[in-house]
Write a protein that holds these residues in place. Structure first.
Motif, PDB file in Angstrom:
ATOM      1  N   PHE A   1       0.853  -1.193   0.000  1.00 39.12           N
ATOM      2  CA  PHE A   1       0.000   0.000   0.000  1.00 39.12           C
ATOM      3  C   PHE A   1       0.885   1.238   0.000  1.00 39.12           C
ATOM      4  O   PHE A   1       2.049   1.192   0.408  1.00 39.12           O
ATOM      5  CB  PHE A   1      -0.940   0.032   1.218  1.00 39.12           C
ATOM      6  CG  PHE A   1      -0.254   0.294   2.528  1.00 39.12           C
ATOM      7  CD1 PHE A   1      -0.071   1.587   2.993  1.00 39.12           C
ATOM      8  CD2 PHE A   1       0.231  -0.755   3.296  1.00 39.12           C
ATOM      9  CE1 PHE A   1       0.572   1.832   4.201  1.00 39.12           C
ATOM     10  CE2 PHE A   1       0.873  -0.530   4.502  1.00 39.12           C
ATOM     11  CZ  PHE A   1       1.039   0.762   4.954  1.00 39.12           C
ATOM     12  N   ALA A   2       0.328   2.345  -0.463  1.00 40.84           N
ATOM     13  CA  ALA A   2       1.037   3.630  -0.442  1.00 40.84           C
ATOM     14  C   ALA A   2       0.018   4.747  -0.475  1.00 40.84           C
ATOM     15  O   ALA A   2      -1.086   4.593  -1.025  1.00 40.84           O
ATOM     16  CB  ALA A   2       1.987   3.745  -1.625  1.00 40.84           C
ATOM     17  N   VAL A   3       0.396   5.881   0.129  1.00 45.94           N
ATOM     18  CA  VAL A   3      -0.461   7.063   0.173  1.00 45.94           C
ATOM     19  C   VAL A   3       0.358   8.264  -0.279  1.00 45.94           C
ATOM     20  O   VAL A   3       1.533   8.393   0.078  1.00 45.94           O
ATOM     21  CB  VAL A   3      -0.995   7.298   1.601  1.00 45.94           C
ATOM     22  CG1 VAL A   3      -1.890   8.538   1.636  1.00 45.94           C
ATOM     23  CG2 VAL A   3      -1.755   6.075   2.109  1.00 45.94           C
ATOM     24  N   ALA A   4      -0.263   9.140  -1.081  1.00 46.73           N
ATOM     25  CA  ALA A   4       0.428  10.335  -1.574  1.00 46.73           C
ATOM     26  C   ALA A   4      -0.548  11.501  -1.593  1.00 46.73           C
ATOM     27  O   ALA A   4      -1.769  11.318  -1.477  1.00 46.73           O
ATOM     28  CB  ALA A   4       0.988  10.086  -2.968  1.00 46.73           C
ATOM     29  N   SER A   5      -0.012  12.709  -1.759  1.00 46.81           N
ATOM     30  CA  SER A   5      -0.873  13.890  -1.784  1.00 46.81           C
ATOM     31  C   SER A   5      -0.334  14.929  -2.759  1.00 46.81           C
ATOM     32  O   SER A   5       0.839  14.929  -3.117  1.00 46.81           O
ATOM     33  CB  SER A   5      -0.978  14.505  -0.385  1.00 46.81           C
ATOM     34  OG  SER A   5       0.283  14.965   0.066  1.00 46.81           O
ATOM     35  N   ILE A   6      -1.232  15.816  -3.165  1.00 43.44           N
ATOM     36  CA  ILE A   6      -0.898  16.969  -4.000  1.00 43.44           C
ATOM     37  C   ILE A   6      -1.405  18.212  -3.280  1.00 43.44           C
ATOM     38  O   ILE A   6      -2.576  18.288  -2.886  1.00 43.44           O
ATOM     39  CB  ILE A   6      -1.549  16.863  -5.392  1.00 43.44           C
ATOM     40  CG1 ILE A   6      -1.014  15.653  -6.154  1.00 43.44           C
ATOM     41  CG2 ILE A   6      -1.318  18.148  -6.194  1.00 43.44           C
ATOM     42  CD1 ILE A   6       0.434  15.730  -6.546  1.00 43.44           C
ATOM     43  N   GLN A   7      -0.539  19.203  -3.107  1.00 48.99           N
ATOM     44  CA  GLN A   7      -0.871  20.385  -2.327  1.00 48.99           C
ATOM     45  C   GLN A   7      -1.757  21.361  -3.117  1.00 48.99           C
ATOM     46  O   GLN A   7      -1.887  21.276  -4.338  1.00 48.99           O
ATOM     47  CB  GLN A   7       0.413  21.095  -1.890  1.00 48.99           C
ATOM     48  CG  GLN A   7       1.310  20.246  -1.009  1.00 48.99           C
ATOM     49  CD  GLN A   7       0.655  19.898   0.320  1.00 48.99           C
ATOM     50  OE1 GLN A   7      -0.043  20.717   0.916  1.00 48.99           O
ATOM     51  NE2 GLN A   7       0.886  18.671   0.798  1.00 48.99           N
ATOM     52  N   SER A   8      -2.332  22.302  -2.386  1.00 51.14           N
ATOM     53  CA  SER A   8      -3.329  23.198  -2.958  1.00 51.14           C
ATOM     54  C   SER A   8      -2.799  24.030  -4.123  1.00 51.14           C
ATOM     55  O   SER A   8      -3.519  24.263  -5.103  1.00 51.14           O
ATOM     56  CB  SER A   8      -3.894  24.124  -1.874  1.00 51.14           C
ATOM     57  OG  SER A   8      -2.857  24.812  -1.206  1.00 51.14           O
ATOM     58  N   ARG A   9      -1.539  24.502  -4.052  1.00 53.89           N
ATOM     59  CA  ARG A   9      -1.011  25.322  -5.141  1.00 53.89           C
ATOM     60  C   ARG A   9      -0.951  24.525  -6.442  1.00 53.89           C
ATOM     61  O   ARG A   9      -1.218  25.059  -7.524  1.00 53.89           O
ATOM     62  CB  ARG A   9       0.386  25.850  -4.783  1.00 53.89           C
ATOM     63  CG  ARG A   9       0.439  26.850  -3.656  1.00 53.89           C
ATOM     64  CD  ARG A   9      -0.159  28.214  -4.043  1.00 53.89           C
ATOM     65  NE  ARG A   9      -1.621  28.230  -4.053  1.00 53.89           N
ATOM     66  CZ  ARG A   9      -2.388  28.375  -2.982  1.00 53.89           C
ATOM     67  NH1 ARG A   9      -1.838  28.533  -1.808  1.00 53.89           N
ATOM     68  NH2 ARG A   9      -3.702  28.374  -3.074  1.00 53.89           N
TER      69      ARG A   9
ATOM     70  N   LYS B   1      -2.569  30.082   2.954  1.00 55.97           N
ATOM     71  CA  LYS B   1      -1.802  29.409   1.904  1.00 55.97           C
ATOM     72  C   LYS B   1      -2.327  28.033   1.563  1.00 55.97           C
ATOM     73  O   LYS B   1      -1.961  27.472   0.519  1.00 55.97           O
ATOM     74  CB  LYS B   1      -0.338  29.312   2.314  1.00 55.97           C
ATOM     75  CG  LYS B   1      -0.094  28.471   3.564  1.00 55.97           C
ATOM     76  CD  LYS B   1       1.379  28.469   3.930  1.00 55.97           C
ATOM     77  CE  LYS B   1       1.654  27.637   5.176  1.00 55.97           C
ATOM     78  NZ  LYS B   1       3.096  27.644   5.537  1.00 55.97           N
ATOM     79  N   HIS B   2      -3.178  27.464   2.405  1.00 52.92           N
ATOM     80  CA  HIS B   2      -3.692  26.120   2.150  1.00 52.92           C
ATOM     81  C   HIS B   2      -5.015  26.120   1.390  1.00 52.92           C
ATOM     82  O   HIS B   2      -5.516  25.051   1.045  1.00 52.92           O
ATOM     83  CB  HIS B   2      -3.858  25.367   3.473  1.00 52.92           C
ATOM     84  CG  HIS B   2      -2.572  25.149   4.195  1.00 52.92           C
ATOM     85  ND1 HIS B   2      -1.596  24.288   3.723  1.00 52.92           N
ATOM     86  CD2 HIS B   2      -2.082  25.699   5.332  1.00 52.92           C
ATOM     87  CE1 HIS B   2      -0.571  24.307   4.561  1.00 52.92           C
ATOM     88  NE2 HIS B   2      -0.830  25.152   5.529  1.00 52.92           N
ATOM     89  N   HIS B   3      -5.569  27.295   1.129  1.00 55.06           N
ATOM     90  CA  HIS B   3      -6.824  27.350   0.380  1.00 55.06           C
ATOM     91  C   HIS B   3      -6.572  27.181  -1.126  1.00 55.06           C
ATOM     92  O   HIS B   3      -5.524  27.571  -1.640  1.00 55.06           O
ATOM     93  CB  HIS B   3      -7.560  28.659   0.653  1.00 55.06           C
ATOM     94  CG  HIS B   3      -8.286  28.659   1.950  1.00 55.06           C
ATOM     95  ND1 HIS B   3      -7.783  29.272   3.080  1.00 55.06           N
ATOM     96  CD2 HIS B   3      -9.463  28.089   2.316  1.00 55.06           C
ATOM     97  CE1 HIS B   3      -8.634  29.091   4.082  1.00 55.06           C
ATOM     98  NE2 HIS B   3      -9.650  28.367   3.650  1.00 55.06           N
ATOM     99  N   ARG B   4      -7.563  26.608  -1.778  1.00 57.66           N
ATOM    100  CA  ARG B   4      -7.489  26.389  -3.228  1.00 57.66           C
ATOM    101  C   ARG B   4      -8.106  27.607  -3.912  1.00 57.66           C
ATOM    102  O   ARG B   4      -9.330  27.744  -3.967  1.00 57.66           O
ATOM    103  CB  ARG B   4      -8.236  25.109  -3.599  1.00 57.66           C
ATOM    104  CG  ARG B   4      -7.710  23.884  -2.881  1.00 57.66           C
ATOM    105  CD  ARG B   4      -8.567  22.657  -3.166  1.00 57.66           C
ATOM    106  NE  ARG B   4      -8.109  21.499  -2.404  1.00 57.66           N
ATOM    107  CZ  ARG B   4      -8.703  20.302  -2.437  1.00 57.66           C
ATOM    108  NH1 ARG B   4      -9.770  20.121  -3.204  1.00 57.66           N
ATOM    109  NH2 ARG B   4      -8.227  19.309  -1.705  1.00 57.66           N
ATOM    110  N   MET B   5      -7.259  28.435  -4.462  1.00 57.28           N
ATOM    111  CA  MET B   5      -7.727  29.704  -4.995  1.00 57.28           C
ATOM    112  C   MET B   5      -8.506  29.544  -6.301  1.00 57.28           C
ATOM    113  O   MET B   5      -9.187  30.480  -6.739  1.00 57.28           O
ATOM    114  CB  MET B   5      -6.542  30.649  -5.186  1.00 57.28           C
ATOM    115  CG  MET B   5      -5.789  30.956  -3.895  1.00 57.28           C
ATOM    116  SD  MET B   5      -6.875  31.530  -2.561  1.00 57.28           S
ATOM    117  CE  MET B   5      -7.475  33.054  -3.275  1.00 57.28           C
ATOM    118  N   SER B   6      -8.419  28.391  -6.927  1.00 57.68           N
ATOM    119  CA  SER B   6      -9.175  28.145  -8.156  1.00 57.68           C
ATOM    120  C   SER B   6     -10.622  27.759  -7.855  1.00 57.68           C
ATOM    121  O   SER B   6     -11.432  27.646  -8.782  1.00 57.68           O
ATOM    122  CB  SER B   6      -8.502  27.041  -8.976  1.00 57.68           C
ATOM    123  OG  SER B   6      -8.346  25.855  -8.211  1.00 57.68           O
TER     124      SER B   6
END
Length: 212
Positions: free
Chosen positions: A68-76, A182-187
């Motif tokens: 198993f593996a877990v990954a993420s993509i940040q808001s920017r 900085k963690h908000h998704r501006m799109s």
């Protein structure tokens, strides 16, 4: 009852994401290869599993999974790619980290970008159909929830410990008072009522119908 596999002889990894409809925080994805005979009566789409059971299942999945593996993509990066392709990229990152190379990928949803030369099958609402996708949904959801609780400690006024970054009334009111961070998704349309389409895969997070 969830199906154990799509193809009996292939090594299959189920893939799913969490946090696609959120106003803030990363999108997380997980990839899970389960033994063909894996079964647990509580395993289901993470949105249908109570909080305590999700964490119980996470421990079991991590112990018994082939990989198993877990990954993420940040808001920017979400803002640059758009949320769909950021979710797919997070899945790719999770697959990259698997110590066992799958022959087949089972993808929750109806859109995916081919991963190298590995075959894949998109399955709409697959987290309620295949055990490996359900397991991936459990890992993605619990890891993301843990991350949002950590972010809440630094930005408590948004109450990410309870809303996990979704566009609830509570969250939108905090945005009006404190603005974005900085963690908000501006799109995303942060100062308007959430687009119902963003909640299609997360129906429990319709404002303000939050689970535990």
């Amino acid at each position: 009852m969830l199906q154990s596999y799509y193809h009996e002889t292939m090594t299959e990894a189920g893939c799913d994401e969490a946090g696609r409809g959120c106003f803030a925080g990363p999108v997380f994805a997980a990839a899970v290869i389960l033994p063909k005979n894996f079964y647990h009566p509580l395993l289901n789409d993470s949105k249908q599993v109570p909080k305590d059971a999700r964490y119980e299942l996470r421990t079991i999945i991590e112990k018994e999974a082939v990989a198993f593996a877990v990954a993420s993509i940040q808001s920017r990066e979400i803002d640059k790619l758009n949320i769909l392709w950021a979710s797919v990229k997070a899945m790719h990152k999770a697959i990259d980290q698997l110590p066992v190379r799958p022959d087949m990928l089972l993808i929750d949803g109806n859109r995916f970008k081919k991963y190298k030369k590995v075959a894949h099958q998109c399955v709409v609402k697959g987290d309620g159909i295949y055990a490996s996708i359900a397991a991936a949904s459990i890992l993605a959801k619990t890891y993301r929830d843990d991350h949002m609780i950590e972010l809440h400690r630094k930005f408590p006024h948004y109450r990410w410990d309870s809303n996990k970054g979704y566009g609830t009334l509570e969250h939108r009111e905090a945005l009006k008072l404190h603005g974005v961070c900085k963690h908000h998704r501006m799109s995303f349309r942060l100062f308007q009522a959430p687009d119902p389409e963003l909640f299609e895969e997360d129906p429990l997070y319709q404002p303000d119908n939050l689970p535990d």
